[in-house]
Design a protein around this motif. Structure first.
Motif, mmCIF file in Angstrom:
data_model
loop_
_atom_site.group_PDB
_atom_site.id
_atom_site.type_symbol
_atom_site.label_atom_id
_atom_site.label_comp_id
_atom_site.label_asym_id
_atom_site.label_seq_id
_atom_site.Cartn_x
_atom_site.Cartn_y
_atom_site.Cartn_z
ATOM 1 N N GLU A 67 36.493 52.644 44.131
ATOM 2 C CA GLU A 67 35.471 51.644 44.440
ATOM 3 C C GLU A 67 34.680 51.319 43.174
ATOM 4 O OE1 GLU A 67 36.072 53.952 48.293
ATOM 5 O OE2 GLU A 67 35.674 54.492 46.204
ATOM 6 N N THR A 68 34.212 50.088 43.098
ATOM 7 C CA THR A 68 33.541 49.665 41.860
ATOM 8 C C THR A 68 32.047 49.433 42.051
ATOM 9 O OG1 THR A 68 33.998 47.381 42.474
ATOM 10 C CG2 THR A 68 35.620 48.483 41.039
ATOM 11 N N HIS A 69 31.626 49.204 43.310
ATOM 12 C CA HIS A 69 30.216 48.894 43.546
ATOM 13 C C HIS A 69 29.694 49.618 44.772
ATOM 14 C CE1 HIS A 69 31.492 45.629 40.936
ATOM 15 N NE2 HIS A 69 30.214 45.439 40.637
ATOM 16 N N HIS A 70 28.410 49.983 44.703
ATOM 17 C CA HIS A 70 27.735 50.599 45.835
ATOM 18 C C HIS A 70 26.664 49.621 46.294
ATOM 19 C CE1 HIS A 70 26.225 53.915 48.240
ATOM 20 N NE2 HIS A 70 25.014 53.642 47.809
ATOM 21 N N PHE A 116 32.190 49.590 47.763
ATOM 22 C CA PHE A 116 33.141 48.494 47.898
ATOM 23 C C PHE A 116 33.941 48.346 46.603
ATOM 24 C CE2 PHE A 116 31.885 46.688 51.928
ATOM 25 C CZ PHE A 116 30.609 47.198 52.086
ATOM 26 N N THR A 117 35.128 47.760 46.751
ATOM 27 C CA THR A 117 35.984 47.523 45.580
ATOM 28 C C THR A 117 35.892 46.048 45.221
ATOM 29 O OG1 THR A 117 37.412 49.275 46.386
ATOM 30 C CG2 THR A 117 38.327 47.838 44.694
ATOM 31 N N MET A 118 35.209 45.761 44.125
ATOM 32 C CA MET A 118 35.015 44.369 43.671
ATOM 33 C C MET A 118 35.393 44.312 42.199
ATOM 34 S SD MET A 118 31.338 44.319 45.601
ATOM 35 C CE MET A 118 30.609 42.804 45.029
ATOM 36 N N PRO A 119 36.690 44.492 41.921
ATOM 37 C CA PRO A 119 37.128 44.677 40.526
ATOM 38 C C PRO A 119 37.118 43.399 39.685
ATOM 39 C CG PRO A 119 39.009 44.650 42.018
ATOM 40 C CD PRO A 119 37.786 44.505 42.874
ATOM 41 N N GLY A 120 37.464 42.266 40.327
ATOM 42 C CA GLY A 120 37.623 41.048 39.531
ATOM 43 C C GLY A 120 36.305 40.319 39.304
ATOM 44 N N LYS A 121 36.222 39.618 38.206
ATOM 45 C CA LYS A 121 35.039 38.802 37.930
ATOM 46 C C LYS A 121 35.016 37.633 38.928
ATOM 47 C CE LYS A 121 34.117 39.646 33.058
ATOM 48 N NZ LYS A 121 35.154 40.573 32.603
ATOM 49 N N GLY A 122 33.819 37.162 39.258
ATOM 50 C CA GLY A 122 33.730 35.989 40.131
ATOM 51 C C GLY A 122 32.700 36.172 41.227
ATOM 52 N N LYS A 123 32.655 35.175 42.143
ATOM 53 C CA LYS A 123 31.650 35.165 43.226
ATOM 54 C C LYS A 123 32.196 35.860 44.467
ATOM 55 C CE LYS A 123 28.870 31.478 44.042
ATOM 56 N NZ LYS A 123 28.466 30.052 44.196
ATOM 57 N N TYR A 124 31.430 36.810 44.980
ATOM 58 C CA TYR A 124 31.798 37.531 46.204
ATOM 59 C C TYR A 124 30.816 37.138 47.308
ATOM 60 C CZ TYR A 124 34.897 40.526 43.454
ATOM 61 O OH TYR A 124 35.908 40.994 42.649
ATOM 62 N N GLY A 125 31.352 36.810 48.475
ATOM 63 C CA GLY A 125 30.490 36.542 49.622
ATOM 64 C C GLY A 125 30.153 37.853 50.304
ATOM 65 N N VAL A 126 28.860 38.104 50.502
ATOM 66 C CA VAL A 126 28.434 39.344 51.161
ATOM 67 C C VAL A 126 27.740 38.968 52.471
ATOM 68 C CG1 VAL A 126 27.026 41.437 50.965
ATOM 69 C CG2 VAL A 126 28.100 40.446 48.911
ATOM 70 N N MET A 127 28.278 39.459 53.576
ATOM 71 C CA MET A 127 27.678 39.174 54.883
ATOM 72 C C MET A 127 27.284 40.495 55.543
ATOM 73 S SD MET A 127 30.458 36.393 55.778
ATOM 74 C CE MET A 127 31.204 36.851 54.210
ATOM 75 N N CYS A 128 26.023 40.614 55.890
ATOM 76 C CA CYS A 128 25.528 41.843 56.525
ATOM 77 C C CYS A 128 25.051 41.540 57.932
ATOM 78 C CB CYS A 128 24.380 42.421 55.699
ATOM 79 S SG CYS A 128 23.690 43.929 56.411
ATOM 80 N N LYS A 129 25.567 42.299 58.870
ATOM 81 C CA LYS A 129 25.147 42.172 60.271
ATOM 82 C C LYS A 129 24.478 43.484 60.640
ATOM 83 C CE LYS A 129 27.374 40.143 64.286
ATOM 84 N NZ LYS A 129 28.726 39.872 64.848
#
Ligand SMILES: [Cu+2]
Length: 147
Positions: A67-70, A116-129
Protein backbone atom coordinates in the motif's frame (compact mmCIF):
# COMPACT_ATOMS: atom_id res chain seq x y z
CA UNK A 1 13.72 -9.61 48.92
CA UNK A 2 10.34 -10.96 47.71
CA UNK A 3 8.72 -7.59 48.57
CA UNK A 4 11.24 -5.70 46.36
CA UNK A 5 10.57 -8.11 43.47
CA UNK A 6 6.82 -7.50 43.80
CA UNK A 7 7.29 -3.72 43.83
CA UNK A 8 9.57 -3.90 40.76
CA UNK A 9 7.01 -6.03 38.87
CA UNK A 10 4.22 -3.55 39.73
CA UNK A 11 6.34 -0.55 38.59
CA UNK A 12 7.36 -2.14 35.26
CA UNK A 13 3.69 -3.06 34.58
CA UNK A 14 2.53 0.50 35.37
CA UNK A 15 5.15 1.86 32.95
CA UNK A 16 4.24 -0.59 30.17
CA UNK A 17 0.44 0.05 30.21
CA UNK A 18 0.36 3.33 28.14
CA UNK A 19 2.71 1.85 25.52
CA UNK A 20 0.49 -1.18 25.06
CA UNK A 21 -2.60 1.05 24.75
CA UNK A 22 -0.89 3.20 22.07
CA UNK A 23 0.33 0.13 20.23
CA UNK A 24 -3.20 -1.31 20.10
CA UNK A 25 -4.39 1.67 18.13
CA UNK A 26 -2.21 0.90 15.14
CA UNK A 27 -1.04 -2.68 15.81
CA UNK A 28 -4.32 -3.88 14.33
CA UNK A 29 -3.32 -2.29 11.08
CA UNK A 30 -1.21 -4.42 8.68
CA UNK A 31 1.84 -2.17 8.79
CA UNK A 32 4.67 -0.89 10.89
CA UNK A 33 3.61 2.41 12.32
CA UNK A 34 7.19 3.61 12.15
CA UNK A 35 7.08 3.64 8.35
CA UNK A 36 4.17 6.03 8.19
CA UNK A 37 5.46 9.43 7.13
CA UNK A 38 3.32 11.67 9.37
CA UNK A 39 5.31 14.71 8.43
CA UNK A 40 4.48 14.04 4.74
CA UNK A 41 1.50 16.31 4.71
CA UNK A 42 1.06 19.90 5.84
CA UNK A 43 -2.70 20.46 5.84
CA UNK A 44 -5.79 18.33 5.58
CA UNK A 45 -6.35 16.78 2.16
CA UNK A 46 -10.03 17.71 2.35
CA UNK A 47 -12.51 19.22 4.81
CA UNK A 48 -16.28 19.34 4.36
CA UNK A 49 -19.41 19.84 6.48
CA UNK A 50 -22.30 17.46 5.73
CA UNK A 51 -25.54 17.69 7.66
CA UNK A 52 -23.87 19.29 10.72
CA UNK A 53 -20.85 16.96 10.72
CA UNK A 54 -17.38 18.19 9.70
CA UNK A 55 -15.27 15.51 8.02
CA UNK A 56 -11.49 16.10 7.91
CA UNK A 57 -9.41 13.86 5.66
CA UNK A 58 -5.64 13.37 6.02
CA UNK A 59 -3.55 11.41 3.56
CA UNK A 60 -0.19 9.99 4.67
CA UNK A 61 2.52 8.50 2.47
CA UNK A 62 3.49 4.94 3.31
CA UNK A 63 6.86 3.40 2.57
CA UNK A 64 8.18 -0.15 2.47
CA UNK A 65 4.89 -1.91 1.79
CA UNK A 66 2.41 -2.72 -1.01
CA UNK A 67 0.00 0.00 0.00
CA UNK A 68 1.21 3.50 -0.75
CA UNK A 69 -1.14 5.76 1.21
CA UNK A 70 -2.89 5.81 4.56
CA UNK A 71 -6.16 7.75 4.54
CA UNK A 72 -7.56 8.94 7.86
CA UNK A 73 -10.83 10.79 8.48
CA UNK A 74 -12.00 12.43 11.68
CA UNK A 75 -15.54 13.58 12.30
CA UNK A 76 -16.49 16.49 14.54
CA UNK A 77 -19.70 18.29 15.37
CA UNK A 78 -19.61 21.29 12.99
CA UNK A 79 -21.01 23.61 15.68
CA UNK A 80 -19.24 22.46 18.87
CA UNK A 81 -16.12 20.87 17.40
CA UNK A 82 -16.74 17.84 19.58
CA UNK A 83 -15.11 14.69 18.11
CA UNK A 84 -17.62 12.11 16.83
CA UNK A 85 -15.76 8.83 16.98
CA UNK A 86 -18.60 6.32 17.37
CA UNK A 87 -19.83 4.79 14.11
CA UNK A 88 -18.61 3.18 10.93
CA UNK A 89 -17.11 4.44 7.71
CA UNK A 90 -15.91 3.10 4.41
CA UNK A 91 -13.93 4.63 1.56
CA UNK A 92 -13.94 3.91 -2.17
CA UNK A 93 -10.90 5.11 -4.13
CA UNK A 94 -11.10 5.24 -7.93
CA UNK A 95 -7.75 5.64 -9.66
CA UNK A 96 -6.87 7.49 -12.87
CA UNK A 97 -7.01 4.02 -14.48
CA UNK A 98 -10.57 3.57 -13.13
CA UNK A 99 -9.38 0.77 -10.78
CA UNK A 100 -11.53 0.76 -7.63
CA UNK A 101 -10.65 -0.09 -4.03
CA UNK A 102 -13.32 -0.20 -1.33
CA UNK A 103 -12.26 -0.55 2.31
CA UNK A 104 -14.08 -0.53 5.64
CA UNK A 105 -12.15 1.91 7.80
CA UNK A 106 -10.76 0.89 11.18
CA UNK A 107 -11.31 3.04 14.21
CA UNK A 108 -7.98 4.54 15.27
CA UNK A 109 -7.46 7.33 17.77
CA UNK A 110 -10.44 9.68 17.40
CA UNK A 111 -10.78 8.88 13.70
CA UNK A 112 -11.01 6.09 11.17
CA UNK A 113 -8.41 4.95 8.68
CA UNK A 114 -7.16 2.38 6.19
CA UNK A 115 -4.34 1.80 3.71
CA UNK A 116 -4.76 2.16 -0.03
CA UNK A 117 -2.63 1.45 -3.09
CA UNK A 118 -2.35 4.63 -5.18
CA UNK A 119 0.94 4.07 -7.01
CA UNK A 120 0.43 6.07 -10.19
CA UNK A 121 0.55 9.84 -10.50
CA UNK A 122 -2.78 11.53 -11.23
CA UNK A 123 -6.23 12.36 -9.81
CA UNK A 124 -7.92 9.82 -7.53
CA UNK A 125 -11.60 10.04 -6.66
CA UNK A 126 -12.16 9.46 -2.94
CA UNK A 127 -15.70 8.70 -1.77
CA UNK A 128 -16.42 8.22 1.93
CA UNK A 129 -19.72 6.90 3.24
CA UNK A 130 -20.24 6.96 7.00
CA UNK A 131 -22.84 6.42 9.66
CA UNK A 132 -22.24 7.92 13.09
CA UNK A 133 -24.08 7.62 16.41
CA UNK A 134 -27.13 9.55 15.10
CA UNK A 135 -27.70 6.75 12.55
CA UNK A 136 -27.73 9.09 9.51
CA UNK A 137 -25.77 7.98 6.44
CA UNK A 138 -23.58 10.77 5.05
CA UNK A 139 -21.30 10.86 2.01
CA UNK A 140 -18.29 13.01 1.14
CA UNK A 141 -16.47 12.98 -2.22
CA UNK A 142 -13.26 14.70 -3.23
CA UNK A 143 -10.33 14.46 -5.63
CA UNK A 144 -6.85 13.65 -4.36
CA UNK A 145 -3.89 14.22 -6.66
CA UNK A 146 -0.82 11.98 -6.36
CA UNK A 147 2.13 13.99 -7.60
CU1 LIG B 1 -3.72 5.44 11.37
Amino acid sequence: MKKIATILAAVSFALAAPLVAFAMDHESMPMEHGSMEHGGHKKAAHEEVVDGVKATFDVYNLTGMKETHHIMVTFTDAKTGKPLSKGEAKIKVVGPDKAEQVKDLMAMGEGFGANFTMPGKGKYGVMCKFKLADGKVRTVKFWYTVK
